[in-house]
Design a protein around this motif. Structure first.
Motif, PDB file in Angstrom:
ATOM      1  N   ARG A  88       0.813  -1.210   0.000  1.00  0.00           N
ATOM      2  CA  ARG A  88       0.000   0.000   0.000  1.00  0.00           C
ATOM      3  C   ARG A  88       0.852   1.268   0.000  1.00  0.00           C
ATOM      4  O   ARG A  88       2.056   1.243   0.279  1.00  0.00           O
ATOM      5  CB  ARG A  88      -0.918   0.009   1.225  1.00  0.00           C
ATOM      6  N   THR A  89       0.195   2.378  -0.296  1.00  0.00           N
ATOM      7  CA  THR A  89       0.855   3.675  -0.244  1.00  0.00           C
ATOM      8  C   THR A  89       1.031   4.135   1.200  1.00  0.00           C
ATOM      9  O   THR A  89       0.423   3.599   2.125  1.00  0.00           O
ATOM     10  CB  THR A  89       0.022   4.725  -0.992  1.00  0.00           C
ATOM     11  N   GLN A  90       1.848   5.172   1.369  1.00  0.00           N
ATOM     12  CA  GLN A  90       2.059   5.726   2.702  1.00  0.00           C
ATOM     13  C   GLN A  90       0.753   6.244   3.291  1.00  0.00           C
ATOM     14  O   GLN A  90       0.480   6.069   4.489  1.00  0.00           O
ATOM     15  CB  GLN A  90       3.080   6.866   2.644  1.00  0.00           C
ATOM     16  N   ARG A  93      -1.196   3.336   4.645  1.00  0.00           N
ATOM     17  CA  ARG A  93      -0.584   2.799   5.866  1.00  0.00           C
ATOM     18  C   ARG A  93      -0.832   3.709   7.055  1.00  0.00           C
ATOM     19  O   ARG A  93      -1.052   3.239   8.174  1.00  0.00           O
ATOM     20  CB  ARG A  93       0.913   2.579   5.656  1.00  0.00           C
ATOM     21  N   ASP A 110       7.755  -2.185   3.730  1.00  0.00           N
ATOM     22  CA  ASP A 110       6.855  -1.278   3.031  1.00  0.00           C
ATOM     23  C   ASP A 110       7.343  -1.109   1.595  1.00  0.00           C
ATOM     24  O   ASP A 110       8.327  -0.422   1.333  1.00  0.00           O
ATOM     25  CB  ASP A 110       6.804   0.076   3.739  1.00  0.00           C
ATOM     26  N   PRO A 112       5.547   0.086  -1.583  1.00  0.00           N
ATOM     27  CA  PRO A 112       4.381   0.591  -2.317  1.00  0.00           C
ATOM     28  C   PRO A 112       4.478   0.269  -3.809  1.00  0.00           C
ATOM     29  O   PRO A 112       5.453   0.621  -4.466  1.00  0.00           O
ATOM     30  CB  PRO A 112       4.416   2.097  -2.054  1.00  0.00           C
ATOM     31  N   THR A 122      -6.303   2.198  -4.626  1.00  0.00           N
ATOM     32  CA  THR A 122      -5.734   2.302  -3.291  1.00  0.00           C
ATOM     33  C   THR A 122      -6.788   2.483  -2.212  1.00  0.00           C
ATOM     34  O   THR A 122      -6.564   2.133  -1.072  1.00  0.00           O
ATOM     35  CB  THR A 122      -4.753   3.486  -3.206  1.00  0.00           C
ATOM     36  N   CYS A 181      -2.308  -5.881   0.225  1.00  0.00           N
ATOM     37  CA  CYS A 181      -2.588  -4.491  -0.119  1.00  0.00           C
ATOM     38  C   CYS A 181      -3.800  -4.087   0.706  1.00  0.00           C
ATOM     39  O   CYS A 181      -3.794  -4.297   1.923  1.00  0.00           O
ATOM     40  CB  CYS A 181      -2.788  -4.310  -1.622  1.00  0.00           C
TER      41      CYS A 181
END
Length: 291
Positions: A88-90, A93, A110, A112, A122, A181
């Motif tokens: 996943r993206t920041q 998260r 992590d 992404p 997302t 994800c």
């Protein structure tokens, strides 16, 4: 549920792309947890050379923030979980972090697989906001998500993420690794495609495992539809919009594979050239995770 509601539910279910069964791989490795709907063990999946993936070593999942403490204890203890790979993206998260404090001894990575926020995949801003954003585009949600699959595999963020992911698996020292994800369908699903193809799983079984998400996320999707339609009173077509976010489709898979073929000629070439995972590394991975 009324008779009419049941009829509509059954009709909708029949329209989803359904996976063909995989011999020796019952329920597609699904692990029944309290809070995790789409967590699966690849163990038992057969490969083209007659071997199978070792059990309790390679796990795919949706995000872990809804796992109960008992779920997490099972993952860490029963599966000897060594690492968790988060695609996943920041923003995702930060919004819904993995419960790292409850998973002592597990290493978190992590990686992404998309740079920044990408519409419809997302869910970083929330599903309702995704659907509002969809409305500003001429193309429908399904086509937009379908078009993002090549981006996940071919853009730099995805290539870096999946290269790093394979190296973590290759360097593993015996414990299990779980990757996820948000829903466990798109970025985690393509991660599973990559691992399975590297291990020599036949393409038909790889596709079936991708589509198997549809067997386990139904209640989640229907709950989202009910909640946001009540809150926002969105227009007709909401069902189809949410379906595009939560369900796996053959054309999503086909678009990704077509992009790989167009750019690299074959999936093996993609592994070698895009992910630096050539024949020697693939053989080493098979020695580690097949039996």
């Amino acid at each position: 549920m009324t008779t009419e509601e049941k009829r509509i539910d059954e009709e909708k279910s029949s329209q989803l792309d359904r996976p063909e069964p995989i011999p020796g791989f019952p329920e597609f490795g699904h692990i029944p947890f309290e809070g995790l709907r789409n967590t699966r063990d690849l163990g038992g999946m057969p490969t083209a050379d007659g071997r199978t993936i070792a059990p309790a070593k390679l796990l795919r999942s949706g995000a872990l923030h809804k796992a109960s403490e008992q779920d997490l204890a099972r993952l860490v203890g029963d599966y000897d979980l060594a690492g968790v790979i988060d695609f996943r993206t920041q923003l995702e998260r930060d919004k819904e972090p993995d419960p790292r404090e409850l998973m002592e001894g597990v290493v978190f990575y992590d990686f992404p697989a998309l740079s920044g926020e990408t519409i419809g995949i997302t869910h970083g801003a929330g599903v309702a906001q995704d659907l509002k954003t969809f409305a500003s585009y001429n193309a429908g949600p399904h086509e937009l998500v379908c078009g993002m699959y090549p981006q996940i595999l071919l853009d730099e963020a995805g290539r870096v993420a999946y290269t790093s992911f394979l190296e973590v698996l290759l360097e593993g020292d015996g414990g299990a690794y779980l990757w996820h994800c948000t829903e466990g369908k798109d970025r985690a699903g393509l991660g599973a495609v990559i691992v399975e193809r590297a291990l020599g799983v036949p393409e038909a079984y790889v596709r079936a495992d991708y589509l198997a998400t549809n067997l386990f996320v139904r209640n989640r999707a229907e709950g989202i539809i009910d909640a946001i339609s009540e809150k926002l009173r969105l227009a007709r077509g909401l069902d189809a919009d949410v379906d595009s976010l939560f369900y796996a489709y053959n054309d999503y898979y086909d678009r990704a594979m077509a992009a790989v073929s167009a750019n690299y000629g074959s999936f093996d070439n993609y592994l070698t050239e895009a992910l630096d995972f050539g024949p020697e590394k693939r053989q080493a991975l098979r020695a580690k995770y097949l039996r």
